[in-house]
Design a protein around this motif. Structure first.
Motif, PDB file in Angstrom:
ATOM      1  N   CYS A   1      16.986  78.344  39.800  1.00 59.18           N
ATOM      2  CA  CYS A   1      16.702  76.644  40.817  1.00 59.18           C
ATOM      3  C   CYS A   1      15.956  76.885  39.372  1.00 59.18           C
ATOM      4  O   CYS A   1      14.654  77.136  39.028  1.00 59.18           O
ATOM      5  CB  CYS A   1      16.441  77.087  41.635  1.00 59.18           C
ATOM      6  N   SER A   2      15.938  75.100  39.547  1.00 56.81           N
ATOM      7  CA  SER A   2      14.544  75.085  39.314  1.00 56.81           C
ATOM      8  C   SER A   2      13.308  74.263  39.363  1.00 56.81           C
ATOM      9  O   SER A   2      13.867  73.598  41.693  1.00 56.81           O
ATOM     10  CB  SER A   2      15.129  73.586  38.524  1.00 56.81           C
ATOM     11  N   THR A   3      12.266  74.936  40.051  1.00 55.36           N
ATOM     12  CA  THR A   3      11.084  74.093  41.053  1.00 55.36           C
ATOM     13  C   THR A   3      10.613  72.597  40.247  1.00 55.36           C
ATOM     14  O   THR A   3       9.799  71.933  41.011  1.00 55.36           O
ATOM     15  CB  THR A   3      10.096  75.102  41.062  1.00 55.36           C
ATOM     16  N   VAL A   4      11.222  72.058  38.939  1.00 54.64           N
ATOM     17  CA  VAL A   4      10.575  71.095  39.192  1.00 54.64           C
ATOM     18  C   VAL A   4      11.372  69.720  39.965  1.00 54.64           C
ATOM     19  O   VAL A   4      12.158  69.208  39.619  1.00 54.64           O
ATOM     20  CB  VAL A   4      11.071  70.255  38.010  1.00 54.64           C
ATOM     21  N   VAL A   5      10.593  68.609  40.864  1.00 57.54           N
ATOM     22  CA  VAL A   5      10.646  67.389  41.176  1.00 57.54           C
ATOM     23  C   VAL A   5      10.091  66.258  40.521  1.00 57.54           C
ATOM     24  O   VAL A   5       9.317  66.573  40.798  1.00 57.54           O
ATOM     25  CB  VAL A   5      10.073  67.888  42.986  1.00 57.54           C
ATOM     26  N   GLU A   6      11.223  65.305  40.511  1.00 57.61           N
ATOM     27  CA  GLU A   6      10.498  63.798  40.317  1.00 57.61           C
ATOM     28  C   GLU A   6      10.239  62.895  41.592  1.00 57.61           C
ATOM     29  O   GLU A   6      11.062  62.500  42.483  1.00 57.61           O
ATOM     30  CB  GLU A   6      11.299  63.137  39.699  1.00 57.61           C
ATOM     31  N   PHE A   7       9.264  62.588  41.885  1.00 59.67           N
ATOM     32  CA  PHE A   7       8.416  61.891  43.511  1.00 59.67           C
ATOM     33  C   PHE A   7       8.269  60.363  43.225  1.00 59.67           C
ATOM     34  O   PHE A   7       7.744  60.247  42.013  1.00 59.67           O
ATOM     35  CB  PHE A   7       7.424  62.972  43.257  1.00 59.67           C
ATOM     36  N   PHE A   8       8.855  59.610  43.671  1.00 56.04           N
ATOM     37  CA  PHE A   8       8.422  58.069  43.750  1.00 56.04           C
ATOM     38  C   PHE A   8       8.237  57.623  44.891  1.00 56.04           C
ATOM     39  O   PHE A   8       8.578  57.700  45.623  1.00 56.04           O
ATOM     40  CB  PHE A   8       9.996  57.480  43.361  1.00 56.04           C
ATOM     41  N   PRO A   9       6.587  57.684  44.913  1.00 51.47           N
ATOM     42  CA  PRO A   9       6.328  56.947  46.172  1.00 51.47           C
ATOM     43  C   PRO A   9       6.513  54.892  46.294  1.00 51.47           C
ATOM     44  O   PRO A   9       6.322  54.275  45.140  1.00 51.47           O
ATOM     45  CB  PRO A   9       4.618  56.408  45.803  1.00 51.47           C
TER      46      PRO A   9
ATOM     47  N   ALA B   1      -1.390  46.043  45.943  1.00 49.14           N
ATOM     48  CA  ALA B   1      -2.398  47.073  46.135  1.00 49.14           C
ATOM     49  C   ALA B   1      -2.638  48.647  44.924  1.00 49.14           C
ATOM     50  O   ALA B   1      -3.087  48.263  44.194  1.00 49.14           O
ATOM     51  CB  ALA B   1      -2.507  48.158  47.288  1.00 49.14           C
ATOM     52  N   SER B   2      -1.449  48.766  44.800  1.00 55.12           N
ATOM     53  CA  SER B   2      -0.243  49.305  43.320  1.00 55.12           C
ATOM     54  C   SER B   2      -1.046  48.701  42.322  1.00 55.12           C
ATOM     55  O   SER B   2      -1.827  49.273  41.316  1.00 55.12           O
ATOM     56  CB  SER B   2       0.435  49.714  43.571  1.00 55.12           C
ATOM     57  N   VAL B   3      -1.085  47.101  41.843  1.00 52.97           N
ATOM     58  CA  VAL B   3      -1.304  46.399  40.935  1.00 52.97           C
ATOM     59  C   VAL B   3      -2.936  46.741  40.997  1.00 52.97           C
ATOM     60  O   VAL B   3      -3.617  46.790  39.971  1.00 52.97           O
ATOM     61  CB  VAL B   3      -0.192  45.017  41.217  1.00 52.97           C
ATOM     62  N   ASP B   4      -3.362  46.309  42.033  1.00 55.40           N
ATOM     63  CA  ASP B   4      -4.749  45.655  41.658  1.00 55.40           C
ATOM     64  C   ASP B   4      -4.902  47.465  41.703  1.00 55.40           C
ATOM     65  O   ASP B   4      -6.265  47.382  40.486  1.00 55.40           O
ATOM     66  CB  ASP B   4      -5.273  45.924  43.694  1.00 55.40           C
TER      67      ASP B   4
ATOM     68  N   GLU C   1      -7.972  48.664  37.819  1.00 55.86           N
ATOM     69  CA  GLU C   1      -8.810  49.459  37.979  1.00 55.86           C
ATOM     70  C   GLU C   1      -8.985  51.150  37.417  1.00 55.86           C
ATOM     71  O   GLU C   1      -9.850  51.338  36.740  1.00 55.86           O
ATOM     72  CB  GLU C   1      -9.175  49.889  39.060  1.00 55.86           C
ATOM     73  N   ASP C   2      -7.777  51.262  37.393  1.00 53.25           N
ATOM     74  CA  ASP C   2      -7.600  52.957  36.837  1.00 53.25           C
ATOM     75  C   ASP C   2      -5.949  52.994  36.041  1.00 53.25           C
ATOM     76  O   ASP C   2      -5.127  53.189  37.345  1.00 53.25           O
ATOM     77  CB  ASP C   2      -7.580  53.590  37.981  1.00 53.25           C
ATOM     78  N   PRO C   3      -5.733  52.761  35.484  1.00 49.75           N
ATOM     79  CA  PRO C   3      -4.711  53.275  34.711  1.00 49.75           C
ATOM     80  C   PRO C   3      -3.842  53.720  35.024  1.00 49.75           C
ATOM     81  O   PRO C   3      -2.357  53.906  34.994  1.00 49.75           O
ATOM     82  CB  PRO C   3      -4.755  52.097  33.338  1.00 49.75           C
ATOM     83  N   THR C   4      -4.765  54.664  35.009  1.00 49.33           N
ATOM     84  CA  THR C   4      -3.771  56.283  35.494  1.00 49.33           C
ATOM     85  C   THR C   4      -3.595  56.252  37.325  1.00 49.33           C
ATOM     86  O   THR C   4      -3.092  57.769  37.077  1.00 49.33           O
ATOM     87  CB  THR C   4      -4.657  57.816  34.977  1.00 49.33           C
ATOM     88  N   SER C   5      -3.573  55.162  37.714  1.00 49.34           N
ATOM     89  CA  SER C   5      -3.025  55.859  39.144  1.00 49.34           C
ATOM     90  C   SER C   5      -1.482  55.665  39.452  1.00 49.34           C
ATOM     91  O   SER C   5      -0.989  54.912  38.173  1.00 49.34           O
ATOM     92  CB  SER C   5      -3.599  54.261  39.983  1.00 49.34           C
TER      93      SER C   5
END
Length: 114
Positions: A3-11, A54-57, A61-65
């Protein structure tokens, strides 16, 4: 079987405005996936492609957000039947109707839940 424990998460922020989920669809059954990952029998109910302001803003400020997307339900559902991806990266549903790029995020109810 491994079983894989890798989960792709999309907020995603789901909004009830302007359109709620289509009648007869359980909101708890809706999932998010790349259009390329759709399979026959899935029921596409919306898209999750627009980043929130808010995500764009935060990204400025932080391109890794982490980007948060604003989901929207369609007025009608689309059943995946004859799923295919052409060489240009368009995902085709029944009758070769190319409606999404393979890397776009869609809101869907998996076939096993329909």
């Amino acid at each position: 079987m491994r079983c894989s424990t890798v989960v792709e998460f999309f907020p995603v922020i789901m909004s009830d405005d302007p359109r709620p989920v289509v009648d007869g669809i359980d909101p708890a059954a809706v999932r998010i996936a790349y259009a390329a990952h759709l399979t026959d029998g899935d029921l596409v109910v919306g898209a999750a492609e627009t980043p929130t302001m808010a995500s764009v803003d935060a990204g400025i400020e932080d391109p890794t957000s982490t980007q948060v997307l604003d989901g929207e339900f369609y007025r009608r559902t689309y059943r995946v039947n004859g799923h295919n991806i052409d060489p240009a990266g368009w995902v085709a549903l029944a009758n070769d109707c190319h409606v999404w790029r393979s890397a776009e995020l869609v809101l869907h109810v998996p076939a096993r839940s329909v």
